[in-house]
Design a protein around this motif. Structure first.
Motif: not given
Length: 321
Positions: A15-16, A19, A110, A114, A117, A146
């Motif tokens: 997820r990081d 993002f 994802l 992202a 988020s 997220a």
């Protein structure tokens, strides 16, 4: 050509990382260093499917390509497959030669999560405590995971057209140690952040359901005719988009503009907030709304990142093509 199969994505893309890739793309778009190609999206007249192509070129990251795929609403019931199916193709911008083919199903979930988020990080109030979810399908679980990383949320509330699906997001809330409550739509007034992630063609969230100071991320409308929120809500809000051209043509803004409640000039790019060329949220009472239509550059950014990871870890398949 490199191939990164769908089966490898879960162990490669975090997820990081998603993002960071999406945030950088939004910033590049707002700085005119990246642009999306016109979207092709059609009902194919078979299996009630919507199929299309999204692509673009990021000059800053030298990423060129497209995502092919769409939505097959009967997949889960008939075949046990997720309804969203896609594949990303990357090309060498110097030669035009195909560089990679990447499984796009998990990447789509994802990158979509992202995007919302990113909007929450840059637009939601810092003291946001309650997050509301409209939608409880496959993508909603990615959205919620997220989003929970962006603020110190203390409660999750949810509504879905099919209430029997609400345990999907309740499970995510429980995993995060947060209480969950099913609410009716007026109950969304309790939320400080609301994510809509449905495939609806009629609005569920109305302007009267939203309290001052709320941030809304509208993530399901990506086709002409689709609609998740009342047009009057956009008239109350400060509206941001991943790409303004898509927002007005296939996003939530299509309806507000058609009703004369919003002008294209009223919409700002989320990337401008990231770059610091737009102030973003002005005060605690302002309603902010992110119209996330999903741009091809998001798909290319996360696909390029996963290819780099796959090569570094020796998990990419190389073939002559």
């Amino acid at each position: 050509m490199l191939i990164v199969p769908e089966r490898e994505i879960a162990d490669l893309m975090t997820r990081d990382a998603a993002f960071a890739a999406v945030e950088q793309v939004f910033a590049a778009m707002a700085a005119d260093k990246a642009y999306n190609f016109p979207v092709v999206r059609e009902a194919i007249g078979h299996e009630d499917a919507l199929y299309g192509f999204k692509g673009g070129f990021d000059r800053a990251g030298l990423t060129l390509g497209l995502k092919a795929g769409g939505y097959w609403p009967n997949n889960m019931d008939k075949r046990g497959l997720i309804n969203h199916q896609s594949t990303v193709f990357l090309f060498d911008p110097d030669t035009g030669k195909v560089r990679a083919m990447v499984g796009g199903n998990l990447l789509t979930a994802l990158r979509t999560a992202a995007a919302s988020s990113v909007s929450i990080r840059h637009l939601a109030r810092k003291d946001a405590k309650v997050i509301g979810m409209i939608g409880a399908g496959h993508q909603a679980t990615f959205q919620l995971r997220a989003a929970l990383e962006q603020r110190g949320f203390e409660k999750v509330i949810g509504w879905n057209y099919h209430p029997e699906m609400l345990p999907n997001i309740e499970k995510v809330a429980t995993e995060a140690g947060l209480p969950f409550a099913a609410v009716d739509l007026p109950g969304m007034a309790e939320a400080d952040v609301i994510i809509t992630i449905t495939s609806a063609f009629a609005p569920s969230l109305l302007a009267e359901h939203v309290s001052p100071g709320t941030h809304i991320a509208c993530m399901g409308t990506d086709t002409k005719g689709k609609q998740e929120v009342e047009a009057a809500l956009l008239a109350r809000a400060t509206v941001f988009a991943d790409e303004i051209a898509q927002s007005v043509s296939i996003g939530e803004a299509q309806h507000a503009i058609a009703e004369g409640l919003l002008q294209e000039a009223d919409i700002a790019q989320l990337g401008a907030v990231i770059n610091g060329t737009h102030p973003g949220r002005k005060d605690a009472a302002e309603i902010t709304l992110f119209d996330g239509t999903g741009v091809g550059l998001q798909d290319l950014a996360v696909a390029a990142a996963v290819v780099d990871l796959a090569v570094a870890q020796g998990r990419a398949i190389e073939v002559d093509f």
